[in-house]
Structures are given as structure tokens and as C-alpha cells.
Design a protein around this motif. Structure first.
Motif, PDB file in Angstrom:
ATOM      1  N   LEU A  42      77.957  45.826 -21.791  1.00 44.17           N
ATOM      2  CA  LEU A  42      79.257  46.333 -22.211  1.00 44.17           C
ATOM      3  C   LEU A  42      80.105  45.148 -22.633  1.00 44.17           C
ATOM      4  N   THR A  43      80.639  45.208 -23.854  1.00 46.98           N
ATOM      5  CA  THR A  43      81.657  44.237 -24.246  1.00 46.98           C
ATOM      6  C   THR A  43      83.001  44.929 -24.091  1.00 46.98           C
ATOM      7  N   ALA A  44      83.980  44.187 -23.577  1.00 47.38           N
ATOM      8  CA  ALA A  44      85.243  44.825 -23.221  1.00 47.38           C
ATOM      9  C   ALA A  44      86.342  43.777 -23.132  1.00 47.38           C
ATOM     10  N   TYR A  45      87.574  44.257 -23.089  1.00 44.21           N
ATOM     11  CA  TYR A  45      88.721  43.393 -22.836  1.00 44.21           C
ATOM     12  C   TYR A  45      88.987  43.410 -21.342  1.00 44.21           C
ATOM     13  N   ASP A  46      88.890  42.232 -20.707  1.00 42.35           N
ATOM     14  CA  ASP A  46      89.132  42.094 -19.275  1.00 42.35           C
ATOM     15  C   ASP A  46      90.634  41.963 -19.062  1.00 42.35           C
ATOM     16  N   VAL A  47      91.247  42.981 -18.464  1.00 40.45           N
ATOM     17  CA  VAL A  47      92.699  43.021 -18.328  1.00 40.45           C
ATOM     18  C   VAL A  47      93.204  41.899 -17.438  1.00 40.45           C
ATOM     19  N   ASP A  48      92.526  41.638 -16.320  1.00 42.31           N
ATOM     20  CA  ASP A  48      92.993  40.616 -15.383  1.00 42.31           C
ATOM     21  C   ASP A  48      92.898  39.210 -15.968  1.00 42.31           C
ATOM     22  N   ARG A  49      91.878  38.968 -16.786  1.00 43.62           N
ATOM     23  CA  ARG A  49      91.679  37.636 -17.355  1.00 43.62           C
ATOM     24  C   ARG A  49      92.301  37.482 -18.739  1.00 43.62           C
ATOM     25  N   GLY A  50      92.735  38.600 -19.297  1.00 41.80           N
ATOM     26  CA  GLY A  50      93.391  38.553 -20.589  1.00 41.80           C
ATOM     27  C   GLY A  50      92.500  38.059 -21.708  1.00 41.80           C
ATOM     28  N   ALA A  51      91.207  38.401 -21.643  1.00 42.32           N
ATOM     29  CA  ALA A  51      90.262  37.895 -22.643  1.00 42.32           C
ATOM     30  C   ALA A  51      89.080  38.839 -22.759  1.00 42.32           C
ATOM     31  N   GLU A  52      88.335  38.679 -23.849  1.00 42.87           N
ATOM     32  CA  GLU A  52      87.125  39.469 -24.065  1.00 42.87           C
ATOM     33  C   GLU A  52      86.020  38.984 -23.134  1.00 42.87           C
ATOM     34  N   ARG A  53      85.247  39.918 -22.599  1.00 39.12           N
ATOM     35  CA  ARG A  53      84.145  39.590 -21.704  1.00 39.12           C
ATOM     36  C   ARG A  53      82.964  40.516 -21.984  1.00 39.12           C
ATOM     37  N   ALA A  54      81.774  40.089 -21.550  1.00 35.53           N
ATOM     38  CA  ALA A  54      80.559  40.905 -21.656  1.00 35.53           C
ATOM     39  C   ALA A  54      80.009  41.121 -20.252  1.00 35.53           C
ATOM     40  N   PHE A  55      79.530  42.344 -19.974  1.00 34.95           N
ATOM     41  CA  PHE A  55      79.039  42.699 -18.650  1.00 34.95           C
ATOM     42  C   PHE A  55      77.669  43.346 -18.774  1.00 34.95           C
ATOM     43  N   ARG A  56      76.701  42.844 -18.004  1.00 33.10           N
ATOM     44  CA  ARG A  56      75.397  43.490 -17.979  1.00 33.10           C
ATOM     45  C   ARG A  56      75.472  44.710 -17.067  1.00 33.10           C
ATOM     46  N   LEU A  57      75.074  45.869 -17.569  1.00 34.90           N
ATOM     47  CA  LEU A  57      75.247  47.109 -16.814  1.00 34.90           C
ATOM     48  C   LEU A  57      74.459  47.113 -15.513  1.00 34.90           C
ATOM     49  N   SER A  58      73.317  46.440 -15.478  1.00 38.05           N
ATOM     50  CA  SER A  58      72.517  46.430 -14.258  1.00 38.05           C
ATOM     51  C   SER A  58      73.208  45.673 -13.128  1.00 38.05           C
ATOM     52  N   ARG A  59      74.272  44.934 -13.432  1.00 38.10           N
ATOM     53  CA  ARG A  59      74.983  44.177 -12.398  1.00 38.10           C
ATOM     54  C   ARG A  59      76.298  44.840 -11.993  1.00 38.10           C
ATOM     55  N   VAL A  60      76.530  46.032 -12.515  1.00 34.90           N
ATOM     56  CA  VAL A  60      77.682  46.818 -12.058  1.00 34.90           C
ATOM     57  C   VAL A  60      77.328  47.430 -10.705  1.00 34.90           C
ATOM     58  N   VAL A  61      78.152  47.174  -9.704  1.00 38.60           N
ATOM     59  CA  VAL A  61      77.867  47.613  -8.343  1.00 38.60           C
ATOM     60  C   VAL A  61      78.750  48.822  -8.011  1.00 38.60           C
ATOM     61  N   GLY A  62      78.118  49.894  -7.559  1.00 38.46           N
ATOM     62  CA  GLY A  62      78.882  51.061  -7.155  1.00 38.46           C
ATOM     63  C   GLY A  62      79.384  51.869  -8.335  1.00 38.46           C
ATOM     64  N   PRO A  63      80.334  52.770  -8.090  1.00 40.85           N
ATOM     65  CA  PRO A  63      80.778  53.703  -9.128  1.00 40.85           C
ATOM     66  C   PRO A  63      81.697  53.050 -10.158  1.00 40.85           C
ATOM     67  N   VAL A  64      81.703  53.631 -11.356  1.00 45.64           N
ATOM     68  CA  VAL A  64      82.651  53.248 -12.413  1.00 45.64           C
ATOM     69  C   VAL A  64      83.796  54.250 -12.361  1.00 45.64           C
ATOM     70  N   ARG A  65      85.041  53.757 -12.223  1.00 38.44           N
ATOM     71  CA  ARG A  65      86.195  54.644 -12.066  1.00 38.44           C
ATOM     72  C   ARG A  65      87.141  54.526 -13.265  1.00 38.44           C
ATOM     73  N   LYS A  66      87.725  55.651 -13.634  1.00 42.01           N
ATOM     74  CA  LYS A  66      88.719  55.657 -14.714  1.00 42.01           C
ATOM     75  C   LYS A  66      90.006  55.009 -14.208  1.00 42.01           C
ATOM     76  N   LYS A  67      90.645  54.259 -15.085  1.00 44.54           N
ATOM     77  CA  LYS A  67      91.865  53.537 -14.691  1.00 44.54           C
ATOM     78  C   LYS A  67      92.855  53.554 -15.854  1.00 44.54           C
ATOM     79  N   GLY A  68      93.325  54.746 -16.203  1.00 45.74           N
ATOM     80  CA  GLY A  68      94.268  54.839 -17.306  1.00 45.74           C
ATOM     81  C   GLY A  68      93.991  56.061 -18.154  1.00 45.74           C
ATOM     82  N   ARG A  69      94.840  56.245 -19.168  1.00 41.31           N
ATOM     83  CA  ARG A  69      94.739  57.421 -20.023  1.00 41.31           C
ATOM     84  C   ARG A  69      93.696  57.235 -21.114  1.00 41.31           C
TER      85      ARG A  69
END
Length: 342
Positions: free
Chosen positions: A196-223
Motif C-alpha cells: 500500500l502506498t499512502a500519505y502517512d498523516v503522523d509523519r506528514g509524508a508519503e510512505r509504502a507499507f507491505r500488507l503482510s506486515r500489517v498487524v491486527g485489524p484495519v480500522r476506518k479513521k475518517g470520512r
């Protein structure tokens, strides 16, 4: 209405329009289309229907689907009808070589646990009905490279489609886990893994995340629909920029028929015997250890010492995390990590 449900309704409407225009022998006036198709019949006014119908026609034509416009009655040239000529949209007869059929079977098996498994199965069923012999045994023993077994795949895909911010816990290279708040931009299958490529809100920059390293549930956080994906975003550029730099060469032994991702990255390969192959790959600290550990007894780290220790520690953590679930006698009989060698 959410962006996801609106997209699904639009897709259904376009498919129904295609079916209606392809199944008729004579051009259909748009008033009859409005009466026949539920999505059009529910339009609140003639103006709303006209706008929807014109947008749908333009979109189908942009897809390369030719919609012909013909006068329905020569005495009333202001009444026109619409039709899709099946001869212009039908594919010619398709034949497959044995290796191509094997590739199709492998592709269906690779997606067997994915959200598109029904589509893959239906595709093979249609090929069989068309007389194509599918021998799935040809793909036996081949390790599929495309997988969507990661639990995060579906919730991330839904959030991406809806342009909805999400939050999840993510395992870093050093094994620690922290919480990320991101705006999904793109999903990309890259070098055999889903990212997943995404904008990391806390770091204020673009980041890439490997899905196999996502731990636990993915939760919605906004509209939904609360942000826009940059028009110039190219996932491959982001992934390449954030890939770890190799810190040397790793020597690994692989069982024959295993570790295709590592084999693909190999700069040198030699057969040890009828069971094992030795490969040299660029050593990416953290990633290479995980790739070897994931293969279990089918891979052995040979060098450097840092790699061997890292794989041993990774396997030891796995063993410890599961040992509490084993009876005491089975824990005592469990093999010690690091003792196996080809």
C-alpha cells in the motif's frame, strides 16, 4: 451513499445497458431504455435521466464499446434508437497452447484465497464449457507468486476505493510495532508482494507499507471521500525509493522447487545435490531474514553470520510464540532452532 456503493451501482447500470443494447436486433429508443432499466426508471426527472444516459454512453464509447445511433422511423427522423453491434464486440475463436493453459490454471490457483476467487473460478468454467481442456496438474508443484492471503488486503482495498483514511498497527524492520494513520493512495503488487502506498498523516509524508506486515485489524479513521489521490502519484517510484539498500551478499540454500522469489533475485546459482540449490542474493537487512524464515525447513541461511543469527532469532520467536499452545511433552520434543543443515 458511500463511494463504494455508488461505484457498484454505476457498474451494474453500465452492464445492464450493455446487455440491453447488445441483445436487441433493432435500435432501442431511449424512452424504452428508461422504462426497461431500473436505474433509469428511478431517475427523478427527464433531465436527470438524459444527463445520466449521455454520461453512460460517453463512458462506454471511451471504453471502446461502439454504440450506434440510428433513426427508428424514416418518417420521424427526430426519434433515434441505440444499439451495440455484437459482431464488433465479439472476440474471435481463441485457442491455447498447453503451456498457456497451465498458466491459466496456475493463475486461478494463485488467486484461490483472494477476493476475486469467484471470478477466477468462473473464468476457468467458461473455458471448459468452450471446449478448452484445463489440466491443473500441470501447475502442481509451482509456487504461485500472486497472493492476497493477507487479512489486510480487503479492508485496505475498500478504503482505497472509498478514499477513506485508515489506521493500523505495522511491524517495522526491527520487529517493533507502531500505530499508523494513513490516507490510502494505491495498492501495488511489486516484486511478488502486495504493498500500500499512502500519505502517512503522523509523519506528514508519503510512505509504502507491505500488507503482510500489517498487524491486527484495519480500522476506518475518517470520512469517505475526504481526500484526493495526487494525480502524479506513481506507486512504483514510491516503492523503489523506500526499498532498503542492500548491505552485501547473502548466501542461501533452497530446496528444489522452493523459494522462487529469492531465486528470481539471485546473482549466482549452483546446484548442491538433487535436493538443494545454493543462491547468492543482495542482502537487505530485515527483509532477507524474513524471506528465509517464511520458507521454514525449505531454506537455510549460510552467510553472512549476521544473516544466520537473524534467521535463527526469527524462527526462535515463532517457536516461542507457539510453544505455549503445545502439550508439555511436545514442547520438550520440539527441535532446537538452528540445528538443521542440508
Amino acid at each position: 451513499m458511500s463511494a463504494t456503493s455508488a461505484s457498484a451501482e454505476k457498474t451494474e447500470r453500465l452492464l445492464n445497458l450493455i446487455l440491453a443494447l447488445k441483445s436487441t436486433r433493432r435500435p432501442i429508443p431511449k424512452d424504452k431504455l428508461r422504462a426497461a432499466l431500473p436505474a433509469y426508471a428511478e431517475a427523478p426527472s427527464d433531465e436527470a435521466f438524459d444527463r445520466m444516459f449521455e454520461r453512460d454512453k460517453d463512458e462506454l464509447r471511451e471504453m471502446g464499446i461502439p454504440i450506434t445511433t440510428t433513426v427508428v422511423d424514416v418518417l420521424f427522423d427526430d426519434e433515434v434508437g441505440y444499439r451495440i453491434d455484437s459482431s464488433e464486440t465479439s472476440l474471435p475463436e481463441i485457442s491455447f497452447e498447453p503451456d498457456e493453459v497451465a498458466a491459466l490454471a496456475l493463475a486461478a490457483r494463485a488467486w484461490s484465497t483472494a477476493s476475486v476467487s469467484g471470478t477466477a473460478t468462473a473464468g476457468l468454467r467458461k473455458l471448459r464449457l468452450a471446449g478448452v481442456e484445463i489440466d491443473e496438474s500441470l501447475a502442481a508443484g509451482v509456487e504461485p507468486r500472486i497472493r492476497t492471503t493477507e487479512p489486510a488486503f480487503d479492508p485496505v482495498r475498500v478504503a482505497l476505493s472509498a478514499r477513506q483514511p485508515i489506521t493500523f498497527e505495522y511491524q517495522k524492520n526491527d520487529g517493533s510495532v507502531d500505530l499508523r494513520h494513513v490516507r490510502p493512495w494505491a495498492l501495488k503488487h511489486w516484486h511478488g508482494r502486495w504493498y500500500l502506498t499512502a500519505y502517512d498523516v503522523d509523519r506528514g509524508a508519503e510512505r509504502a507499507f507491505r500488507l503482510s506486515r500489517v498487524v491486527g485489524p484495519v480500522r476506518k479513521k475518517g470520512r469517505a471521500g475526504s481526500y484526493e489521490v495526487p494525480a502524479d502519484h506513481v506507486p512504483e517510484v514510491s516503492l523503489a525509493a523506500q526499498a532498503p539498500e542492500p548491505v552485501g551478499t547473502a548466501t542461501i540454500r533452497l530446496r528444489h522447487g522452493r523459494g522462487h522469489l529469492l531465486r528470481q533475485a539471485a546473482t549466482r546459482t549452483r546446484d548442491i545435490d538433487h535436493r538443494w540449490t545454493e543462491v547468492e542474493v543482495p542482502y537487505e537487512r530485515g527483509r532477507t531474514e524474513r524471506d528465509i524464515a517464511a520458507l521454514g525447513s525449505h531454506a537455510v541461511a549460510v552467510a553472512p553470520v549476521e544473516l544466520v543469527d537473524g534467521v535463527r532469532e526469527a524462527l526462535q520467536r515463532v517457536l516461542e510464540s507457539h510453544s505455549g499452545r503445545l502439550p508439555q511433552d511436545e514442547r520438550a520434543a520440539a527441535p532446537r532452532v538452528g540445528e538443521q543443515a542440508p
